[in-house]
Structures are given as structure tokens and as C-alpha cells.
Design a protein around this motif. Structure first.
Motif, PDB file in Angstrom:
ATOM      1  N   LYS A 110      38.194  40.694  41.079  1.00 15.46           N
ATOM      2  CA  LYS A 110      37.811  41.337  39.824  1.00 15.46           C
ATOM      3  C   LYS A 110      38.700  40.787  38.715  1.00 15.46           C
ATOM      4  N   VAL A 111      38.076  40.281  37.675  1.00 17.64           N
ATOM      5  CA  VAL A 111      38.802  39.768  36.512  1.00 17.64           C
ATOM      6  C   VAL A 111      39.085  40.928  35.572  1.00 17.64           C
ATOM      7  N   ARG A 112      40.353  41.192  35.338  1.00 16.16           N
ATOM      8  CA  ARG A 112      40.708  42.281  34.434  1.00 16.16           C
ATOM      9  C   ARG A 112      40.352  41.902  32.991  1.00 16.16           C
ATOM     10  N   ASP A 113      39.895  42.902  32.242  1.00 17.81           N
ATOM     11  CA  ASP A 113      39.528  42.707  30.831  1.00 17.81           C
ATOM     12  C   ASP A 113      38.552  41.543  30.671  1.00 17.81           C
ATOM     13  N   HIS A 114      37.572  41.516  31.555  1.00 12.20           N
ATOM     14  CA  HIS A 114      36.602  40.417  31.558  1.00 12.20           C
ATOM     15  C   HIS A 114      35.741  40.434  30.299  1.00 12.20           C
ATOM     16  N   ASN A 115      35.587  39.268  29.704  1.00  9.76           N
ATOM     17  CA  ASN A 115      34.710  39.112  28.547  1.00  9.76           C
ATOM     18  C   ASN A 115      33.316  38.744  29.039  1.00  9.76           C
ATOM     19  N   PRO A 116      32.326  39.612  28.884  1.00  5.33           N
ATOM     20  CA  PRO A 116      30.967  39.316  29.377  1.00  5.33           C
ATOM     21  C   PRO A 116      30.379  38.045  28.783  1.00  5.33           C
ATOM     22  N   TYR A 169      44.939  32.794  30.637  1.00  2.00           N
ATOM     23  CA  TYR A 169      45.696  34.026  30.839  1.00  2.00           C
ATOM     24  C   TYR A 169      44.897  34.993  31.708  1.00  2.00           C
ATOM     25  N   LEU A 170      44.172  34.430  32.672  1.00  2.00           N
ATOM     26  CA  LEU A 170      43.400  35.245  33.589  1.00  2.00           C
ATOM     27  C   LEU A 170      44.306  36.151  34.419  1.00  2.00           C
ATOM     28  N   TYR A 171      43.837  37.366  34.666  1.00  2.00           N
ATOM     29  CA  TYR A 171      44.505  38.246  35.624  1.00  2.00           C
ATOM     30  C   TYR A 171      43.430  38.710  36.599  1.00  2.00           C
ATOM     31  N   ILE A 172      43.573  38.303  37.850  1.00  2.00           N
ATOM     32  CA  ILE A 172      42.551  38.570  38.864  1.00  2.00           C
ATOM     33  C   ILE A 172      43.151  39.392  39.991  1.00  2.00           C
ATOM     34  N   ASP A 173      42.465  40.461  40.369  1.00  2.00           N
ATOM     35  CA  ASP A 173      42.791  41.209  41.588  1.00  2.00           C
ATOM     36  C   ASP A 173      41.942  40.611  42.700  1.00  2.00           C
ATOM     37  N   LEU A 174      42.585  40.157  43.786  1.00  2.00           N
ATOM     38  CA  LEU A 174      41.890  39.375  44.815  1.00  2.00           C
ATOM     39  C   LEU A 174      42.058  39.998  46.189  1.00  2.00           C
ATOM     40  N   LYS A 175      41.046  39.851  47.026  1.00  2.00           N
ATOM     41  CA  LYS A 175      41.134  40.258  48.421  1.00  2.00           C
ATOM     42  C   LYS A 175      40.185  39.401  49.246  1.00  2.00           C
ATOM     43  N   THR A 176      40.419  39.358  50.550  1.00  2.00           N
ATOM     44  CA  THR A 176      39.515  38.652  51.448  1.00  2.00           C
ATOM     45  C   THR A 176      38.802  39.664  52.327  1.00  2.00           C
ATOM     46  N   THR A 177      37.543  39.374  52.629  1.00  2.00           N
ATOM     47  CA  THR A 177      36.722  40.342  53.356  1.00  2.00           C
ATOM     48  C   THR A 177      37.236  40.597  54.766  1.00  2.00           C
ATOM     49  N   ILE A 178      37.732  39.567  55.451  1.00  2.00           N
ATOM     50  CA  ILE A 178      38.122  39.767  56.849  1.00  2.00           C
ATOM     51  C   ILE A 178      39.487  40.425  56.990  1.00  2.00           C
ATOM     52  N   ASP A 179      40.194  40.669  55.884  1.00  2.00           N
ATOM     53  CA  ASP A 179      41.453  41.401  55.956  1.00  2.00           C
ATOM     54  C   ASP A 179      41.263  42.899  55.780  1.00  2.00           C
ATOM     55  N   SER A 180      40.036  43.330  55.591  1.00  2.00           N
ATOM     56  CA  SER A 180      39.754  44.764  55.437  1.00  2.00           C
ATOM     57  C   SER A 180      39.542  45.408  56.803  1.00  2.00           C
ATOM     58  N   ASP A 351      57.223  35.751  36.090  1.00  2.00           N
ATOM     59  CA  ASP A 351      57.275  36.483  34.822  1.00  2.00           C
ATOM     60  C   ASP A 351      55.878  36.641  34.224  1.00  2.00           C
ATOM     61  N   ASN A 352      54.867  36.337  35.035  1.00  2.00           N
ATOM     62  CA  ASN A 352      53.497  36.325  34.504  1.00  2.00           C
ATOM     63  C   ASN A 352      52.803  37.667  34.740  1.00  2.00           C
ATOM     64  N   MET A 353      53.334  38.706  34.132  1.00  2.00           N
ATOM     65  CA  MET A 353      52.746  40.039  34.269  1.00  2.00           C
ATOM     66  C   MET A 353      51.361  40.117  33.630  1.00  2.00           C
ATOM     67  N   SER A 354      51.078  39.190  32.705  1.00  2.00           N
ATOM     68  CA  SER A 354      49.792  39.226  32.011  1.00  2.00           C
ATOM     69  C   SER A 354      48.787  38.240  32.592  1.00  2.00           C
ATOM     70  N   ARG A 355      49.171  37.476  33.636  1.00  2.00           N
ATOM     71  CA  ARG A 355      48.258  36.513  34.218  1.00  2.00           C
ATOM     72  C   ARG A 355      48.504  36.389  35.724  1.00  2.00           C
ATOM     73  N   LYS A 356      47.426  36.240  36.452  1.00  2.00           N
ATOM     74  CA  LYS A 356      47.508  36.097  37.905  1.00  2.00           C
ATOM     75  C   LYS A 356      46.229  35.411  38.365  1.00  2.00           C
ATOM     76  N   TYR A 357      46.320  34.143  38.642  1.00  2.00           N
ATOM     77  CA  TYR A 357      45.117  33.385  38.979  1.00  2.00           C
ATOM     78  C   TYR A 357      45.388  32.318  40.039  1.00  2.00           C
ATOM     79  N   ASN A 358      46.559  32.353  40.648  1.00  2.00           N
ATOM     80  CA  ASN A 358      46.976  31.354  41.617  1.00  2.00           C
ATOM     81  C   ASN A 358      47.367  32.082  42.901  1.00  2.00           C
ATOM     82  N   PHE A 359      46.647  31.840  44.003  1.00  2.00           N
ATOM     83  CA  PHE A 359      46.832  32.632  45.213  1.00  2.00           C
ATOM     84  C   PHE A 359      46.937  31.725  46.439  1.00  2.00           C
ATOM     85  N   LEU A 360      47.823  32.103  47.374  1.00  2.00           N
ATOM     86  CA  LEU A 360      47.896  31.450  48.674  1.00  2.00           C
ATOM     87  C   LEU A 360      47.204  32.369  49.678  1.00  2.00           C
ATOM     88  N   VAL A 361      46.080  31.905  50.226  1.00  2.00           N
ATOM     89  CA  VAL A 361      45.210  32.751  51.036  1.00  2.00           C
ATOM     90  C   VAL A 361      45.265  32.339  52.505  1.00  2.00           C
TER      91      VAL A 361
END
Length: 372
Positions: A110-116, A169-180, A351-361
Motif C-alpha cells: 500500500k502506497v501511503r498518501d497515494h496520488n490517484p 519520496y514513496l512510502y510503501i507498507d509491504l508484505k508477502t502472501t506466503i508469510d501470512s 533517517d528516511n522516516m518519510s520514504r520507504k521503497y527499498n526492501f530485502l524480501v
């Protein structure tokens, strides 16, 4: 009354389906350390949606003091993993529980504060051995998105970027389906011995053993470590903590992105390096992509120790760079070529409290792996 009957019927059907649909064959059940445990798993699926799902293997000693978890793709109902038994595995009896999970690896976010009105997003997957993949996704009006099914072993780095924007300055909440948490489609427990203990046959322990299937909250990203020492420079502490293997050695020039803002103020990483390293030439080809050369020789580029193409590093926001290690040819490091190793901020250094777009999965377990 009809609802109660239907509920009982569904439970009965699930148990019958589970008992008759999963078949496990092992080459031998009495093994020693340094042996390899070969397993053939066959799942009799009933619809097309179950032709590409996940097999989980949970190993537990019968004292229930240790547990190991592995997961594999179950394709067309078949998987054949091999576990090399490490010398650290103690002699004893072990239970192997095989669980079929209906999900396959996908990434949801989910992209926080997403611009449609956004033009959409690119995402870059950096796998082991330079297995790179670039794709495009369009979130819904609320910023939710889901990738297609993915198959990769070990881990992969995912970098998201908004189309038309350079320093995102994307901030993304991320999850993988098989970790649920999930309810297994089928489940079987088999027993083996390591070393000299007697192989379990019809003992009371074997007949009463039951795996406690809980959601252990295994993270799909690597754990971060908090650094408490302040005696050394931050970049030196970062290097000690996050550089691994051959990246720890050699004679690199290190550029600091933690206590200096020079990298962050640059348009991108390559423009920052241009002119700062003797012998390193960075140009653009006819397509506008970056090409790095060192006195005419090739230059290997790594992002968080994943090998990438020359132009891929431009996807990284320069504000998120913690450290750049530049190795001249034949000066050590991961290869004998010239090498640029880029490390992004993480853990206590982030220090990137306003951005999160790089993930090790975390992906699937390699089909041949060491049990330790």
C-alpha cells in the motif's frame, strides 16, 4: 440445523482431502551428519489454481526444543528438495511436517498518501547472480497493489520508483502472501533419525506427536541490528556491520553518505562519482543509460551486495545511500575488476522516516540447501 450439518461436512471433507492428497517419499530415514536427505513430495490437486502453490517443511526435534523452517515451490503438484545435514545437527529423532499452503509468493503493498493521478510505479527485483527483473504496476485509487506470482530463491532486493520522478519520496507498507498465517490444504508428518538413536516405529511419542502450527511472525525482511558504539565514524561502523564476505576486504575508497550530505545532494550516484575516482569513467550510451569503465575495463556494480547492471544504480535515491565502496581493478573486493558497491541506509542508520521503497524480501529455500 442445515448450517451445522454443512459445517461438519466441510470439516470431514477437508480431513479426507488432506489425508489422501499428499504423498511423501524419502530415500532413507536413518541418516548421519553430512548425509543428504532426499525428499519427493507429490500433491494431488483438484483444480488449476492449486497447480502453483507452496510446500512448507517444518523440522522439529522430539524434545521440541529446536525448530527449522523451509519452504519450496510446489509446481504441478511436485517438489523434490534435498537437505544436507550439517555437522551441528545433534543425534536424535526428528519429526518432519510437510504442509501444503494454497498461496504462492506474491508481494502486496500500500502506497501511503497515494496520488490517484499518479502515472504508476516501476519495481526492480534484484536477485542473486544478477537475476534482475523490471516491471510496472498500477495501484488502485487507495494505493493498494499486488504483483503476480513470483519464483526466486534465497532473497531478492525490491526497489520501487514512481514513473516520471527521479528522487522518489514513496512510502510503501509491504508484505508477502506466503508469510501470512494459513490453514494447510494437506499435512503429513514423517520421522527420521540422525546418528545412532533407534528409528521410531510405533512408539507412543510418534503416535501422539503433533506440530503446534502457529504464525511465528517470521519477517520477510532481514533483521536490523541497533548500533550502540559511537567511538568510530558512523560509516566505519556501518561498514563493519553490513559489509560481508569479500566486500570486507581489499583496498577500496569509501564515500560517506551518513555524516556527509554530498551524496544526498547529487542528482544521482554516478554523477556524484564522476571525477572523484582516478581512472573511473562514467558516460552515457546512445540510449541515455550509464556505462562505467575503468581504464577501458569493465566495472562491476553492486547494490547492497546484489550484482546489477550499470544503469540500475540510478534507481536509488541518493538520499538513501549510506556508503559507496569503490575498488580499483586488482585491489581486492568481490571481483578482480573495478567494482562500485553501493549500500543503502538501514537499521539504526536509517533517517528516511518519510520514504520507504527499498526492501530485502525472503523468497523460497534453494532446492539443495544445508540443514543447520
Amino acid at each position: 440445523m442445515k448450517k451445522v450439518f454443512l459445517f461438519i461436512f466441510l470439516i470431514f471433507s477437508l480431513k479426507l482431502y488432506s489425508a489422501d492428497s499428499l504423498f511423501v517419499k524419502m530415500e532413507k530415514r536413518a541418516l548421519k551428519t553430512n548425509d543428504t536427505l532426499f525428499v519427493d513430495c507429490n500433491f494431488k490437486y483438484e483444480n488449476k489454481d492449486e497447480s502453483k502453490i507452496t510446500l512448507n517443511i517444518i523440522i522439529e526435534n522430539l524434545e521440541k526444543t529446536k525448530q527449522w523452517k523451509y519452504r519450496y515451490p510446489l509446481l504441478q503438484g511436485y517438489s523434490a528438495p534435498a537437505l544436507i545435514i550439517d555437522s551441528s545437527i545433534a543425534d536424535g529423532n526428528y519429526a518432519l511436517t510437510f504442509l501444503v499452503q494454497k498461496d504462492f509468493l506474491k508481494i502486496e503493498g500500500k502506497v501511503r498518501d497515494h496520488n490517484p493521478k499518479s502515472k504508476g510505479f516501476n519495481y526492480l527485483m534484484l536477485g542473486k547472480n544478477k537475476a534482475n527483473y523490471l516491471d510496472f504496476l498500477t495501484p488502485d485509487q487507495l494505493g493498494n497493489f499486488k504483483t503476480h506470482k513470483m519464483l526466486f530463491e534465497d532473497t531478492a532486493r525490491f526497489v520501487f520508483s514512481e514513473v516520471g520522478k527521479k528522487n522518489t519520496y514513496l512510502y510503501i507498507d509491504l508484505k508477502t502472501t506466503i508469510d501470512s498465517a494459513y490453514t494447510p490444504l494437506a499435512q503429513i508428518t514423517e520421522f527420521i533419525t540422525i546418528g545412532s538413536p533407534k528409528l521410531l516405529e510405533d512408539s507412543a511419542i510418534k503416535n501422539t506427536y503433533k506440530l503446534a502450527l502457529t504464525n511465528s511472525k517470521d519477517n520477510f525482511t532481514l533483521k536490523e541490528v541497533v548500533v550502540k558504539s559511537v567511538k568510530k565514524k558512523k560509516v566505519d561502523l556501518f561498514d563493519e556491520e553490513f559489509a560481508t564476505g569479500l566486500f570486507k576486504f581489499g583496498f577500496p575508497t569509501i564515500f560517506d553518505g551518513l555524516e556527509s550530505d554530498e551524496i544526498g545532494n547529487a542528482m544521482d550516484i554516478f554523477s556524484y562519482l564522476q571525477g572523484r575516482v582516478a581512472g573511473l569513467k562514467i558516460n552515457r550510451d546512445v540510449t541515455g543509460s550509464y556505462v562505467a569503465r575503468w581504464r577501458g575495463g569493465i566495472v562491476d556494480i553492486y547494490l547492497d551486495e546484489f550484482k546489477v547492471d550499470d544503469d540500475i544504480a540510478s534507481y536509488v535515491n541518493s538520499n538513501d545511500v549510506a556508503m559507496i565502496k569503490v575498488y580499483p581493478p586488482l585491489s581486492g573486493g568481490p571481483t578482480g575488476n573495478g567494482t562500485i558497491a553501493i549500500y543503502t541506509k538501514r537499521g539504526a542508520y536509517s533517517d528516511n522516516m518519510s520514504r520507504k521503497y527499498n526492501f530485502l524480501v525472503k523468497g523460497y529455500t534453494p532446492l539443495i540447501t544445508t540443514w543447520k
